[in-house]
Design an enzyme around this catalytic site. Structure first.
Site, short mmCIF file in Angstrom:
data_model
loop_
_atom_site.label_atom_id
_atom_site.label_comp_id
_atom_site.label_asym_id
_atom_site.label_seq_id
_atom_site.Cartn_x
_atom_site.Cartn_y
_atom_site.Cartn_z
N ASP A 80 0.81 -1.26 0.11
CA ASP A 80 0.01 0.06 0.24
C ASP A 80 1.15 1.20 0.26
O ASP A 80 2.18 1.10 0.78
CB ASP A 80 -1.03 -0.31 1.02
CG ASP A 80 -0.27 -0.29 2.35
OD1 ASP A 80 0.42 1.34 3.03
OD2 ASP A 80 -0.21 -1.41 3.38
N ASP A 122 -9.97 3.18 6.55
CA ASP A 122 -8.62 3.15 6.85
C ASP A 122 -9.21 3.54 7.85
O ASP A 122 -9.06 5.79 8.28
CB ASP A 122 -7.65 3.90 6.13
CG ASP A 122 -5.95 4.17 7.49
OD1 ASP A 122 -5.63 3.74 8.49
OD2 ASP A 122 -4.78 4.63 7.18
N GLU A 139 -8.17 4.36 12.57
CA GLU A 139 -6.49 3.71 13.35
C GLU A 139 -6.14 5.19 14.43
O GLU A 139 -6.95 6.12 14.11
CB GLU A 139 -5.74 3.39 12.54
CG GLU A 139 -5.34 4.14 10.90
CD GLU A 139 -3.62 4.08 11.08
OE1 GLU A 139 -3.19 2.97 11.53
OE2 GLU A 139 -3.53 4.05 9.08
#
Length: 278
Positions: free
Chosen positions: A80, A169, A171
């Site tokens: 990624d 994503d 986090e």
């Protein structure tokens, strides 16, 4: 992704992105909100300004670090990338055995990766199966607002066998409080809002990228999504370890950031194509 080394229809999207080159502000972009300032810890990890966040930016200080083990036969290797990698040498990554890639497209509602066209189209052009991801900032706008921004700025999907569903994503917050100032129930609601909106826009259930520690702290280890959304677990160690949220298995595993973020698909190439096709 801090190393410096390196939908509508997919064809339509690729041509459009290639034509605009590096993303620039346009009259159709939503107005920018006040810029968030990275914490001192985030700055140590290369996040110098609002929009610089990347997958797993804090992983190497919150999970054990160990060399990656050899991949079993039924796995596929990938990477990624974000703006931190700039223009990627995709031919070299293909030669190194990488067969899929996720590319950061957006963050919040005011940031687009300026290298997105080169990274997203370049991975596709060498033969990789590619997807886009959105770095969530749940304190700045609703899940629906961010899902719409993502879907409109690179996070789309088409059934061409080479485009993976978009990834959320979610986090550690590089700009402030770990859980973005939300309660566990509010965070679960935010995630649900994003996922529902993304599916309405694309027909696909988005992949959720997270880790056990953050998911437990900030959602109460919610099991609300383990039957619908593929899990992309982050753990820099020799095994994925205990999975968050009651997921029975992981779909992707981010296991290292050296020399670039390394990921492994939990299945063979035919299953990866099946995920792309939905």
């Amino acid at each position: 992704m801090k190393s410096a080394l390196f939908t509508g229809a997919a064809v339509t999207l690729g041509l459009f992105l290639a034509s605009i080159g590096p993303a620039q502000a346009s009259p159709t972009d939503p107005p920018s909100t006040a810029a968030q300032q990275p914490t001192a810890q985030a700055r140590q990890h290369g996040i110098a300004k609002d929009g610089d966040a990347y997958m797993g930016w804090l992983q190497n200080t919150t999970t054990s670090s160990a060399p990656a083990v050899m991949a079993p036969a039924a796995t596929v290797e990938g990477i990624d990338v974000s703006s931190h990698q700039g223009n990627v040498n995709w031919a070299a990554q293909w030669t190194a055995g990488k067969r899929f890639a996720y590319v950061k497209a957006t963050e919040g509602t005011s940031y687009r990766n300026p290298y997105f066209a080169q990274q997203y189209n370049g991975s596709y052009n060498v033969g990789m199966i590619r997807g886009a991801y959105h770095f969530a900032t749940p304190n700045t706008s609703s899940g629906a607002t961010q899902a719409n921004y993502f879907a409109s700025n690179g996070g789309g999907w088409s059934r061409d066998g080479k485009t993976l569903p978009g990834a959320l994503d979610i986090e550690y917050n590089p700009y402030g409080a770990t859980c973005y100032g939300l309660s566990q129930s509010a965070m679960v609601s935010w995630v649900r809002d994003f996922l529902n909106t993304y599916k309405a826009r694309t027909t696909r259930d988005a992949v959720i990228y997270t880790n056990l520690d953050w998911w437990t702290r900030c959602t109460g280890n919610s099991t609300a999504f383990n039957a619908t959304n593929p899990l992309w677990v982050a753990r820099y160690a020799s095994a994925p370890g205990t999975l968050p949220g009651g997921w029975p298995f992981h779909t992707f595993w981010q296991y290292s950031s050296t020399p670039i973020d390394q990921n492994r698909f939990n299945g063979d190439q035919t299953r990866l194509v099946a995920l792309a096709n939905g």
